[in-house]
Design an enzyme around this catalytic site. Structure first.
Site, PDB file in Angstrom:
ATOM      1  N   HIS B 257       0.830  -1.201   0.000  1.00 48.64           N
ATOM      2  CA  HIS B 257       0.000   0.000   0.000  1.00 48.64           C
ATOM      3  C   HIS B 257       0.872   1.261   0.000  1.00 48.64           C
ATOM      4  O   HIS B 257       0.712   2.145  -0.859  1.00 48.64           O
ATOM      5  CB  HIS B 257      -0.911  -0.039   1.237  1.00 48.64           C
ATOM      6  CG  HIS B 257      -1.819   1.137   1.364  1.00 48.64           C
ATOM      7  ND1 HIS B 257      -3.134   1.102   0.969  1.00 48.64           N
ATOM      8  CD2 HIS B 257      -1.614   2.394   1.836  1.00 48.64           C
ATOM      9  CE1 HIS B 257      -3.699   2.272   1.184  1.00 48.64           C
ATOM     10  NE2 HIS B 257      -2.795   3.079   1.724  1.00 48.64           N
ATOM     11  N   GLU B 258       1.795   1.343   0.942  1.00 46.89           N
ATOM     12  CA  GLU B 258       2.640   2.545   1.027  1.00 46.89           C
ATOM     13  C   GLU B 258       3.560   2.659  -0.180  1.00 46.89           C
ATOM     14  O   GLU B 258       3.915   3.760  -0.604  1.00 46.89           O
ATOM     15  CB  GLU B 258       3.444   2.550   2.333  1.00 46.89           C
ATOM     16  CG  GLU B 258       2.589   2.532   3.600  1.00 46.89           C
ATOM     17  CD  GLU B 258       1.520   3.631   3.658  1.00 46.89           C
ATOM     18  OE1 GLU B 258       1.705   4.690   3.045  1.00 46.89           O
ATOM     19  OE2 GLU B 258       0.472   3.409   4.317  1.00 46.89           O
ATOM     20  N   HIS B 261       1.753   4.631  -2.747  1.00 43.93           N
ATOM     21  CA  HIS B 261       1.881   6.075  -2.509  1.00 43.93           C
ATOM     22  C   HIS B 261       3.262   6.572  -2.934  1.00 43.93           C
ATOM     23  O   HIS B 261       3.404   7.610  -3.578  1.00 43.93           O
ATOM     24  CB  HIS B 261       1.702   6.387  -1.016  1.00 43.93           C
ATOM     25  CG  HIS B 261       0.282   6.281  -0.532  1.00 43.93           C
ATOM     26  ND1 HIS B 261      -0.731   7.036  -1.072  1.00 43.93           N
ATOM     27  CD2 HIS B 261      -0.280   5.543   0.461  1.00 43.93           C
ATOM     28  CE1 HIS B 261      -1.877   6.759  -0.431  1.00 43.93           C
ATOM     29  NE2 HIS B 261      -1.625   5.844   0.492  1.00 43.93           N
ATOM     30  N   GLU B 287      -4.632   7.620  -2.973  1.00 45.37           N
ATOM     31  CA  GLU B 287      -5.144   6.374  -2.422  1.00 45.37           C
ATOM     32  C   GLU B 287      -5.511   5.389  -3.533  1.00 45.37           C
ATOM     33  O   GLU B 287      -5.458   4.173  -3.339  1.00 45.37           O
ATOM     34  CB  GLU B 287      -6.351   6.675  -1.532  1.00 45.37           C
ATOM     35  CG  GLU B 287      -6.748   5.551  -0.628  1.00 45.37           C
ATOM     36  CD  GLU B 287      -5.732   5.236   0.470  1.00 45.37           C
ATOM     37  OE1 GLU B 287      -4.745   6.003   0.643  1.00 45.37           O
ATOM     38  OE2 GLU B 287      -5.902   4.203   1.132  1.00 45.37           O
TER      39      GLU B 287
END
EC number: 3.4.17.19
Lengths: 492, 492
Positions: B257-258, B261, B287
């Site tokens: 997830h990160e 980003h 997101e």
């Protein structure tokens, strides 16, 4: 709000921003990704720009003019003295020049690290030439017709002059050289510590040592970096060290050294947080703390006896058969290229070399093309050894890359102050040796905290040392201590 | 220099200082000594003060007035749009209020972390009440008579409104609830992954995964923190993750997830460095990247087949006997308290809960004394489970402590955008599944880099998604994807 209150509120924010700049520098040396360097250079420049603007804000001048100094107490007057000195200095340096110095030194530091790794001075010379040119401009602006080197020096050791330091070195030099020659020619030569020493165990011991000297990890941390340093004031004082599998003393004594700096910052009166009194008063006094912790205490016969057992617990059997041999190993006087690995006798000779070269660079009497050769020939003359490669010579220290000219001599001044303070500390603590034998160094920190560290910037450097010792500072205690100690170590 | 050049030079320095603020926040979450918190609060406040002054500098207004927009190219006009929006917003918030928000949220975050560790909402409530009061003041200043929640939302998702999001949630809710109920009632229920998973091996795998998705460690780093996050733009984009010995998916999917980003920030056109276009254009778009990496790719049947082998290499035999069971374990729909550990179906229900509560807090319709109870009763109604302790309820997220109100709904918006983008990506990459089976996720990053990431802030969020997908964003692709995927996982 009076003018004084306004000034102090402004100063407090400026110091908070200054702390951020210090944290950025820490970040750059410990955790920053390599590829971030160009962006970081811009970030540092932007922050330096803000700091410079705040420090030269005309309102500061107005407040300084308005304040009635006679209405202030001792703390207020000391705050004012620091702020006025800073304001007058900073106002002399053009904003653009200050920003450029921040930007260039930020990249230069990285170029230096790479050049040192490759042992290639030519990779570093062009950017160092830029740094020197910028620092000469800064020095000229600061000196306002006076001595340019003194103008830079004043930033690290308020009130000191190149001439005064030259006199100090002239007094130190003959006795240090004579002692070195006697020691080098002695029949008894302590053996170095041999072996391979686990680097994780070195770091674990380093942490334990830092704590035992009173370093508060709740307000600090210990990491690895290329160059050991201490950064930050007040509630966030971080130190770094380095490890070398062949030389555990490097890690141990770098750590004890930086612990001295960090304890100084941590032990300043908390009322002075984020004020001009809330930081160590000068680099010389700072260095007196780190060198006293490292040498007078850390390399003493009593403390190394205790440390010997810690080393055996950490690393197993040692090449030193007993505490006496271990003490000798920790105090070997040996030919060597690296200042930070030098012994107590020759250390100041390393400083004299740098002091002379940087004075010539700032005076414009030493071209960049000649620097490496100047270093090497001077080194050969002073130490009797040829520098084998620039990583062991002119590239060994970070200082010049980050623009620290006038900083090196404060190390020697710190040694001199440490000599004075140790004499006073020993007088005040009759059972000191018995304590050190048990590794109890807290009483050392307690005495230093009360007499040197707690006042922060309240007194002027020399005055602070005189208050702590009862007599004005002099080279004599250091030289007497070295003569006595090395006569014992080398059985002269 | 034209007015535009002056404005951009000013903006560049402001953004460099903004990057420093981000680095400080990273420092606080990863390496800062605990005891430094009060000083850090002052440091952050000082920097926020500087940033606010720069952002509201009257010269910015003058430059904006002077610039002839018709003479600018697309990039210039986009820069101007961002700067104008920021200037108008920031000018509305009084300096003192902005500084106080920075100071209070800095301490509040630490209080939150301690309260969460102790699972004691009463320890956090007073400081959260302060944060809410300050944010309401800020919202009122920003809204200038309009909707206060929209005013906060606009900071994270320019152009979005609470009413529009409410409509989106109204469309999502029935189909998500229906799917959840079918899945929960299904005969086939995938088993969770059981066992104890070495935390060092989790971090090692996390690093490898981040790299495989294209995260550039030369311009970033991965550390552990309480809450996973990505911070920084341009050449220094750092991510954090966390480990739990019982749940390696937590570390793996937080990291992926990160990484989404971070890849977004790293892949923006380097020409936009330290300009308004050099950061992700909105939180919703941000997101969409992280959720697409995490879910549509990271939890796909194809990719988990590859990941299954990596897990066995890292941790030995698994409780999941084969890749099919492993895929099921990674996609279990399960009752659970924690948003970040939720499945793809229920995740948006977690967001709706927060969206409703924070809208009421900002409207002044929910007192702090009632918040915990409001959370718990709403949670029981939506999820059919009683919250067992506040660390699993109202204390689980960092957001409110740091003043992020209006931020949560952008997560759901990101899911919706991710649904749209995945549809387009699959259409553009016919052999996607074959690539994912081999763990080749570089083509995903390549498509996203070209179509979403590289333009940075050049286009408005919705426009950017429409350009990438060829159609305006809608909930339908996400809902269709979820229906299809979970029908397979649960053999409906």
């Amino acid at each position: 709000m009076t003018a004084y209150d306004d000034l102090m509120a402004h100063e407090r924010q400026t110091r908070a921003l200054g702390q951020i700049a210090g944290r950025l520098a820490w970040d750059q040396e410990t955790v920053m990704p390599d590829g971030a360097a160009p962006q970081r250079a811009e970030e540092s420049e932007a922050l330096e720009h803000v700091l410079h603007a705040r420090r030269t804000d005309p309102r500061v001048g107005n407040w300084l003019d308005e304040i009635d100094e006679t209405a202030l107490d001792e703390v207020g007057r000391a705050n004012l003295r620091h702020i006025r000195r800073r304001f007058e200095r900073t106002s002399r340096v053009p904003v653009k020049l200050a920003g450029e110095i921040a930007r260039v030194t930020s990249s230069a530091q990285r170029v230096w690290a790479e050049a040192r790794a490759a042992s290639d001075f030519t990779a570093f010379a062009p950017v160092l030439a830029k740094v020197v040119a910028l620092k000469r401009d800064e020095a000229a602006a600061l000196a306002d017709g006076g001595d340019t080197y003194d103008a830079l020096l004043d930033d690290y050791e308020p009130g000191a002059t190149g001439a005064e330091l030259q006199a100090m070195f002239d007094a130190l030099r003959p006795r240090l050289v004579a002692l070195r020659d006697r020691v080098m020619g002695a029949a008894h030569q302590p053996a170095p510590l041999k072996g391979t020493f686990d680097e994780k165990a070195q770091m674990k011991l380093a942490r334990a040592l830092a704590r035992s000297f009173g370093y508060d990890m709740r307000h600090g941390r210990l990491d690895k970096a290329v160059h050991p340093f201490s950064s930050g004031s007040g509630l966030d004082v971080r130190i770094t060290t380095r490890t070398n599998p062949d030389d555990p003393f490097n890690c141990t004594y770098s750590t004890i050294h930086e612990t001295g700096h960090a304890c100084y910052e941590q032990n300043i009166d908390p009322d002075y947080l984020l004020t001009p009194l809330g930081e160590g008063v000068s680099m010389g006094v700072h260095e007196s703390q780190s060198r006293l912790y490292e040498n007078q205490i850390g390399r003493s016969r009593a403390f190394t006896g205790w440390l010997f057992d810690r080393y055996r617990a950490a690393f197993g059997d040692l090449s030193a058969p007993d505490a006496e041999a271990f003490w000798g190993a920790a105090n070997r006087v040996h030919p060597g290229f690296i200042r930070t690995e030098s012994d107590e006798i020759q250390y100041n000779l390393h400083i004299m070399l740098r002091f002379d070269l940087e004075r010539r660079m700032i005076a414009g009497d030493l071209a960049m093309d000649d620097l490496e050769e100047a270093w090497n020939s001077r080194f050969a003359a002073d130490f009797g050894v040829e520098v084998d490669n620039p990583a062991n010579g002119v590239l060994q220290d970070v200082h010049w890359s980050v623009g620290l000219f006038g900083y090196f001599p404060t190390y020697a001044l710190g040694n001199v102050y440490a000599g004075c303070l140790m004499q006073a500390l020993a007088r005040a603590t009759p059972d000191l040796e018995a304590r050190l034998v048990r590794g109890e160094v807290a009483s050392v920190t307690a005495w230093l905290a009360a007499n040197v560290q707690r006042p922060g910037g309240l007194h002027e450097p020399k005055d602070l040392i005189e208050r702590a010792c009862g007599t004005p500072p002099s080279e004599a205690p250091l030289l007497d201590y070295l003569d006595a100690k090395f006569a014992e170590v080398y059985r002269l």
